[in-house]
Design a protein around this motif. Sequence first.
Motif, mmCIF file in Angstrom:
data_model
loop_
_atom_site.group_PDB
_atom_site.id
_atom_site.type_symbol
_atom_site.label_atom_id
_atom_site.label_comp_id
_atom_site.label_asym_id
_atom_site.label_seq_id
_atom_site.Cartn_x
_atom_site.Cartn_y
_atom_site.Cartn_z
ATOM 1 N N GLY A 111 66.980 56.639 1.854
ATOM 2 C CA GLY A 111 67.764 55.417 1.817
ATOM 3 C C GLY A 111 67.041 54.192 2.338
ATOM 4 O O GLY A 111 67.550 53.080 2.230
ATOM 5 N N CYS A 112 65.855 54.394 2.895
ATOM 6 C CA CYS A 112 65.101 53.275 3.474
ATOM 7 C C CYS A 112 64.123 52.674 2.468
ATOM 8 O O CYS A 112 63.744 53.321 1.497
ATOM 9 N N PRO A 113 63.689 51.455 2.711
ATOM 10 C CA PRO A 113 62.684 50.827 1.837
ATOM 11 C C PRO A 113 61.378 51.604 1.852
ATOM 12 O O PRO A 113 61.097 52.371 2.777
ATOM 13 N N MET A 114 60.578 51.367 0.838
ATOM 14 C CA MET A 114 59.279 52.011 0.713
ATOM 15 C C MET A 114 58.332 51.579 1.829
ATOM 16 O O MET A 114 58.432 50.467 2.360
ATOM 17 N N LEU A 115 57.424 52.487 2.185
ATOM 18 C CA LEU A 115 56.354 52.133 3.112
ATOM 19 C C LEU A 115 55.289 51.377 2.334
ATOM 20 O O LEU A 115 54.800 51.862 1.307
ATOM 21 N N ARG A 116 54.963 50.178 2.796
ATOM 22 C CA ARG A 116 53.983 49.356 2.086
ATOM 23 C C ARG A 116 52.591 49.986 2.163
ATOM 24 O O ARG A 116 52.245 50.644 3.142
ATOM 25 N N GLU A 117 51.785 49.756 1.146
ATOM 26 C CA GLU A 117 50.470 50.369 1.034
ATOM 27 C C GLU A 117 49.388 49.594 1.782
ATOM 28 O O GLU A 117 48.189 49.838 1.590
ATOM 29 N N GLU A 118 49.778 48.717 2.648
ATOM 30 C CA GLU A 118 48.844 47.975 3.497
ATOM 31 C C GLU A 118 49.592 47.501 4.731
ATOM 32 O O GLU A 118 50.824 47.479 4.751
#
Length: 211
Positions: free
Chosen positions: A154-161
């Motif tokens: 349910g949480c936002p994606m982990l950013r790739e940087e």
Amino acid sequence: MLALPFARAHAQFDHQHKAWSDLLKKHVVLIDGGKASQVRYAALASDREQLKAYLATLSKVSRDEFNGWAKKQQLAFLINAYNAHMVELILTRYPNIKSVWDFGKIFNNPFKQRFIRLLDRDMHLDDIEHGMIRATGVYDDPRIHFAVSCASIGCPMLREEAYVAGRLDRQLEQQTQRFLADRSRNRFDPAGNALEVSEIFKWYSVDFTSG
């Protein structure tokens, strides 16, 4: 003469968060056209010492040093600290974990465990998110809800940087656009003529309607 050692120590912190960014670029994979991501925990586990070394650099920052930074430097620091500590928490049980809630919802609640040493005190994840990032009148940016990742579906994606002060507005804006474009979270139902949106907008409605 006395100010020089402090100034030198103050300048040592890497506001580019390169160590964390390197790990993210290596182990976070974008999916669904860039609207979501997956963390390759098996591979990341092999680089856990590098993650711990990065977390150690965060722990060395004193509250006084933090208070002397620009707001965007502070916010980038806190978002990265939350995300990196969340990844570390998952790795403490990997591969014997399927959900962050495997830790427990009442007892051993992962968001209430004081396993983080930050700004001269022991903290838990909720201290960082709700006590600092969301503190009224400090940063007041609802886009943080699309940047802070709690390792849950349910949480936002982990950013790739890593988040960095010089690009923070751009990064937060892109994270917001990615989240809104994710049809598994936000979509229009033509049959019912209704807009279905993520529960995040309900849980944190005060952040999106204030100001």
